[in-house]
Design a protein around this motif. Sequence first.
Motif, PDB file in Angstrom:
ATOM      1  N   SER A  40       2.821   4.871   8.862  1.00 50.91           N
ATOM      2  CA  SER A  40       1.439   4.501   8.542  1.00 50.91           C
ATOM      3  C   SER A  40       0.976   3.353   9.441  1.00 50.91           C
ATOM      4  O   SER A  40       1.795   2.604   9.985  1.00 50.91           O
ATOM      5  N   PRO A  41      -0.331   3.182   9.604  1.00 51.20           N
ATOM      6  CA  PRO A  41      -0.832   2.058  10.400  1.00 51.20           C
ATOM      7  C   PRO A  41      -0.354   0.699   9.883  1.00 51.20           C
ATOM      8  O   PRO A  41      -0.027  -0.191  10.670  1.00 51.20           O
ATOM      9  N   LEU A  42      -0.294   0.538   8.564  1.00 57.25           N
ATOM     10  CA  LEU A  42       0.138  -0.744   8.002  1.00 57.25           C
ATOM     11  C   LEU A  42       1.587  -1.034   8.374  1.00 57.25           C
ATOM     12  O   LEU A  42       1.928  -2.159   8.774  1.00 57.25           O
ATOM     13  N   ALA A  43       2.443  -0.030   8.281  1.00 53.98           N
ATOM     14  CA  ALA A  43       3.855  -0.212   8.617  1.00 53.98           C
ATOM     15  C   ALA A  43       4.031  -0.541  10.093  1.00 53.98           C
ATOM     16  O   ALA A  43       4.854  -1.394  10.463  1.00 53.98           O
ATOM     17  N   GLU A  44       3.265   0.134  10.938  1.00 52.19           N
ATOM     18  CA  GLU A  44       3.418  -0.040  12.383  1.00 52.19           C
ATOM     19  C   GLU A  44       2.909  -1.398  12.861  1.00 52.19           C
ATOM     20  O   GLU A  44       3.420  -1.944  13.839  1.00 52.19           O
ATOM     21  N   SER A 101       0.845  -1.189   0.000  1.00 49.83           N
ATOM     22  CA  SER A 101       0.000   0.000   0.000  1.00 49.83           C
ATOM     23  C   SER A 101       0.880   1.238   0.000  1.00 49.83           C
ATOM     24  O   SER A 101       1.755   1.371   0.868  1.00 49.83           O
ATOM     25  N   GLN A 102       0.656   2.123  -0.969  1.00 45.18           N
ATOM     26  CA  GLN A 102       1.438   3.357  -1.027  1.00 45.18           C
ATOM     27  C   GLN A 102       1.220   4.189   0.231  1.00 45.18           C
ATOM     28  O   GLN A 102       2.159   4.687   0.832  1.00 45.18           O
ATOM     29  N   SER A 103      -0.037   4.313   0.656  1.00 42.35           N
ATOM     30  CA  SER A 103      -0.356   5.146   1.818  1.00 42.35           C
ATOM     31  C   SER A 103      -0.309   4.378   3.129  1.00 42.35           C
ATOM     32  O   SER A 103      -0.050   4.958   4.183  1.00 42.35           O
ATOM     33  N   GLY A 104      -0.602   3.086   3.092  1.00 43.73           N
ATOM     34  CA  GLY A 104      -0.665   2.292   4.307  1.00 43.73           C
ATOM     35  C   GLY A 104      -1.858   2.611   5.178  1.00 43.73           C
ATOM     36  O   GLY A 104      -1.880   2.276   6.370  1.00 43.73           O
ATOM     37  N   LYS A 105      -2.893   3.230   4.589  1.00 45.56           N
ATOM     38  CA  LYS A 105      -4.040   3.679   5.372  1.00 45.56           C
ATOM     39  C   LYS A 105      -5.370   3.054   4.965  1.00 45.56           C
ATOM     40  O   LYS A 105      -6.379   3.280   5.641  1.00 45.56           O
ATOM     41  N   SER A 106      -5.418   2.310   3.887  1.00 42.51           N
ATOM     42  CA  SER A 106      -6.693   1.788   3.399  1.00 42.51           C
ATOM     43  C   SER A 106      -7.307   0.834   4.424  1.00 42.51           C
ATOM     44  O   SER A 106      -6.684  -0.170   4.785  1.00 42.51           O
ATOM     45  N   PHE A 145       8.540  -4.331   8.027  1.00 42.37           N
ATOM     46  CA  PHE A 145       8.177  -3.263   7.089  1.00 42.37           C
ATOM     47  C   PHE A 145       9.367  -2.968   6.197  1.00 42.37           C
ATOM     48  O   PHE A 145      10.479  -2.743   6.674  1.00 42.37           O
ATOM     49  N   LEU A 146       9.142  -2.997   4.884  1.00 46.05           N
ATOM     50  CA  LEU A 146      10.154  -2.593   3.917  1.00 46.05           C
ATOM     51  C   LEU A 146       9.681  -1.316   3.244  1.00 46.05           C
ATOM     52  O   LEU A 146       8.714  -1.336   2.481  1.00 46.05           O
ATOM     53  N   PRO A 147      10.333  -0.190   3.521  1.00 43.58           N
ATOM     54  CA  PRO A 147       9.911   1.080   2.920  1.00 43.58           C
ATOM     55  C   PRO A 147      10.247   1.128   1.438  1.00 43.58           C
ATOM     56  O   PRO A 147      11.275   0.608   0.992  1.00 43.58           O
ATOM     57  N   LEU A 148       9.372   1.770   0.668  1.00 50.65           N
ATOM     58  CA  LEU A 148       9.591   1.901  -0.771  1.00 50.65           C
ATOM     59  C   LEU A 148      10.576   3.012  -1.107  1.00 50.65           C
ATOM     60  O   LEU A 148      11.164   3.007  -2.188  1.00 50.65           O
ATOM     61  N   ARG A 184       2.815 -14.750   9.257  1.00 46.46           N
ATOM     62  CA  ARG A 184       3.848 -13.734   9.415  1.00 46.46           C
ATOM     63  C   ARG A 184       3.502 -12.609   8.459  1.00 46.46           C
ATOM     64  O   ARG A 184       3.151 -12.859   7.300  1.00 46.46           O
ATOM     65  N   THR A 185       3.586 -11.352   8.893  1.00 45.47           N
ATOM     66  CA  THR A 185       3.139 -10.248   8.041  1.00 45.47           C
ATOM     67  C   THR A 185       4.304  -9.366   7.612  1.00 45.47           C
ATOM     68  O   THR A 185       5.190  -9.038   8.388  1.00 45.47           O
ATOM     69  N   LEU A 186       4.264  -8.994   6.341  1.00 42.47           N
ATOM     70  CA  LEU A 186       5.256  -8.113   5.730  1.00 42.47           C
ATOM     71  C   LEU A 186       4.520  -6.987   5.027  1.00 42.47           C
ATOM     72  O   LEU A 186       3.593  -7.237   4.252  1.00 42.47           O
ATOM     73  N   ALA A 187       4.917  -5.763   5.272  1.00 42.34           N
ATOM     74  CA  ALA A 187       4.301  -4.608   4.620  1.00 42.34           C
ATOM     75  C   ALA A 187       5.313  -3.913   3.723  1.00 42.34           C
ATOM     76  O   ALA A 187       6.462  -3.694   4.111  1.00 42.34           O
ATOM     77  N   LEU A 188       4.873  -3.580   2.514  1.00 41.86           N
ATOM     78  CA  LEU A 188       5.630  -2.723   1.608  1.00 41.86           C
ATOM     79  C   LEU A 188       4.841  -1.433   1.473  1.00 41.86           C
ATOM     80  O   LEU A 188       3.681  -1.452   1.054  1.00 41.86           O
ATOM     81  N   GLY A 189       5.448  -0.316   1.830  1.00 39.88           N
ATOM     82  CA  GLY A 189       4.713   0.946   1.792  1.00 39.88           C
ATOM     83  C   GLY A 189       5.635   2.127   1.668  1.00 39.88           C
ATOM     84  O   GLY A 189       6.852   2.019   1.827  1.00 39.88           O
TER      85      GLY A 189
END
Length: 335
Positions: free
Chosen positions: A122-126, A91-96, A131-134, A112-117
């Motif tokens: 953002s809530p998704l990253a936290e 998610s670009q914004s991590g807010k949807s 979390f892997l930042p773009l 196990r959860t991995l976020a790309l944002g």
Amino acid sequence: MFEEAGEAAAVVRRQLAANQIAVTALAAQLRAEPPRGALTCARGSSDHAATFGKYLIETRLGVLTTSAAPSISSVYGASADLTGMLAIGISQSGKSPDILSAMRAAKQGGARTLALGNTADSPLAEEADTFLPLHAGAELSVAATKSYIASLAALLHLVGEWAGDGEMLEALHNAPALLGQAWAADWSPMVERLANAQGLYVIGRGLGFGIAQEAALKFKETCGLHAEAFSAAEVRHGPMALVGPDFPLLVFRQGDETADGVDELVAEVVARGGDVLVSGGNVPGAIQLPHPAAHPAIEPMLQIQAFYRAANALSLRRGFDPDRPPLLAKVTETV
């Protein structure tokens, strides 16, 4: 849109350097404790990156990968046993709200959860385990461009390290220079052919299908042009009935195991009198759209970069503002 898409080379260069330690560590963990499967959670352009990720993970790692329907958790309130799975939220914004709901449900189900944002706070990253930042920087245009390419690069980086694929990793680290070349590629024949078009199919296969989906979306949101994405195999099951001189194809071809089948489709449509614009290959009668030669896994990223510049030009040619598509907003808060 034009300025942000043009930054993609710098974004990928920055991301590869900044994420190397984190990607190496995560890849080592995934090799030590291989997931029994992976699922992706995303919408819009991010979901098209997830499609690319599915083909990449399954072909390079043999790990079954599926797309999660966010409404299963966000609307129906249902859950599944995801013990031993890797859930990847993009998610670009991590807010949807629906993506957040799906990822929370995945974690509660044992994944196990991995976020790309693109937003570190953002809530998704936290909430994700990793979390892997773009590292795409601010993206103001409603139409995502550099963040989409950054998502492809992040998936390539992780899978390359996870699989220990040195050849693909070397190609990825050469990608920033190639992205610069792709940005300069002349796709004006596409702009001319589609300036007055009413609709088209966008075709890809395998690793190219996710960018076909992305291009079809960009035609709709920035150019007011109806486009549908199909696999080069799936388009033969009914949709081919519409193809002809007044209904062109845009084809993304990579030099991998799918190439021969894509060439056969292009040749078939040309023989029927249809117009085909194709990036890759050299089928007589098709309109060629150039992109730099590269490893087949990197080609889609280069092709979509060349496409973005042409899509911006086509939008303006058709009288639209590519930065302000009607009825759309940067963050889509679907429940």
